[in-house]
Design an enzyme around this catalytic site. Sequence first.
Site, PDB file in Angstrom:
ATOM      1  CD  GLU A 121      -2.789  -1.291   2.418  1.00  0.00           C
ATOM      2  OE1 GLU A 121      -3.096  -0.221   2.978  1.00  0.00           O
ATOM      3  OE2 GLU A 121      -3.201  -2.398   2.793  1.00  0.00           O
ATOM      4  CG  MET A 132      -7.948  -4.442   0.016  1.00  0.00           C
ATOM      5  SD  MET A 132      -6.469  -3.892   0.903  1.00  0.00           S
ATOM      6  CE  MET A 132      -5.735  -2.791  -0.308  1.00  0.00           C
ATOM      7  CE1 TYR A 144     -10.387  -3.488   3.745  1.00  0.00           C
ATOM      8  CE2 TYR A 144     -11.673  -5.212   2.698  1.00  0.00           C
ATOM      9  CZ  TYR A 144     -10.458  -4.721   3.136  1.00  0.00           C
ATOM     10  OH  TYR A 144      -9.318  -5.459   2.956  1.00  0.00           O
ATOM     11  CD  GLU A 145     -11.068   1.083   7.172  1.00  0.00           C
ATOM     12  OE1 GLU A 145     -10.179   1.829   7.644  1.00  0.00           O
ATOM     13  OE2 GLU A 145     -12.065   0.690   7.839  1.00  0.00           O
ATOM     14  CD1 TRP A 154      -9.592  -5.396   7.429  1.00  0.00           C
ATOM     15  CD2 TRP A 154      -7.990  -6.878   6.952  1.00  0.00           C
ATOM     16  NE1 TRP A 154      -8.505  -5.078   8.202  1.00  0.00           N
ATOM     17  CE2 TRP A 154      -7.503  -5.977   7.932  1.00  0.00           C
ATOM     18  CE3 TRP A 154      -7.145  -7.911   6.518  1.00  0.00           C
ATOM     19  CZ2 TRP A 154      -6.220  -6.066   8.465  1.00  0.00           C
ATOM     20  CZ3 TRP A 154      -5.878  -7.999   7.045  1.00  0.00           C
ATOM     21  CH2 TRP A 154      -5.427  -7.077   8.007  1.00  0.00           C
TER      22      TRP A 154
END
Length: 420
Positions: free
Chosen positions: A214, A277, A279-280, A402
């Site tokens: 990342e 990914m 999410y977040e 996750w």
Amino acid sequence: MEIYVVKQGDTLQGIATEFGVSAARLAYDNELEGERLVVGQALIILRPQIVYTIEDGDTLQSIADRFQTTVLKLVRNNSYLINEDFLLPGRQIVISYEAAEQRNIEIFGYAYAFIQEAVLEESCLYIQELLPFSYGYNEDGSLIPMNDDRLLATAVRFGNRKRMVITPLDRYERFNNQLVVRLLSDSQMRDTLLDNILQTMQAKEYKALDIDFEFIPGEYRDSYVAFIAEARTRLNAEGYMVSVAVPPKISDDQLGLLYEGIDYEAIGNAADSVFLMTYEWGYKYGPPMAIAPIPSVRRVLDYAVSVIPREKIDMGIPNYAYDWPLPYERNVTEAETIGNLQAVRRAALFGAEILYDEEAQAPYFYYTKDGIAHVVWFEDVRSIQAKYDLIAEYGFRGGGYWNLMREFRQNWMYVNQIIG
């Protein structure tokens, strides 16, 4: 399978009677404390098709043989049997549930080494692959090991495949993008790192590698793709697969340190599979909102399928919640990370009503403690179903959690209905 939303005045026994199911099993599947219900709480209702009363001398294998099923399926249907050495005569177990939609998908999850064993075991019942998180590396290309032996042993016990994870974690267990820059600039370091990864995979019988880098600087975008391609060439030759975890982009030219070094199309070509990914959106330091609101997730999926083959894509599923104190102040407010089960229990503790955002397809609630207002966004069986419906709609390879660190049984009860 049905989903029921608790109304004012409902009781556990009343709901069980209405649906013709056992109150004890309804409480178990939804991890209810006693008979305490929360208005607005979503419950998964599973109707058994065949129920068997255990007889003296029965074993899981003999019962599985009698009903032409497997021990794994019996334990999935009755997860409290995970560690039972002796079957108690007179106890009833579910052999099968009323037919549910079966989906051919891969399900995996990430776990830290300190996961509670009971939580790990229940998760491993329903996933196909476990990803211990994570190995790091040093500037000389040597690996920073993790204590993954317990996780790997549990994965083997449940028949899970094992995927090694490599991230730019330094010896202080911090994400260090200078390690990324150094690696992508030094061919000898890359060779050494891949040699060490391969050696560890062989020694610990990993079947695949997940690359989770990342905050890659934009100028190293092509170099990162070249590293992925190099890793895949090396590992495929030895019979191993390579996946890459990527942040949730909505366009190729999306700005931001999290996005500029990530080329969806090129990574999709270089890797065997790609983990989105998704999410977040709601995050620890950001304003209160759903962690994975469906409209935002869709924007990522729409872009991803325009440049990556669908059969290579796995979609991310969050297994956690955030509790924000109010009012939110930018650069000041910090949310508390809690589990989804903990969120529901917190709603019960403070007498909150759980609400559901139909657009985001996510539950939330407000409460007040010590004079401070709070809002909690979390996941429940409704929001999980919405995510699996997206996986099916887009024809993806599967989904990844996750992470697996927190209890979330109604999620696994739902998963059990769709994996067969």
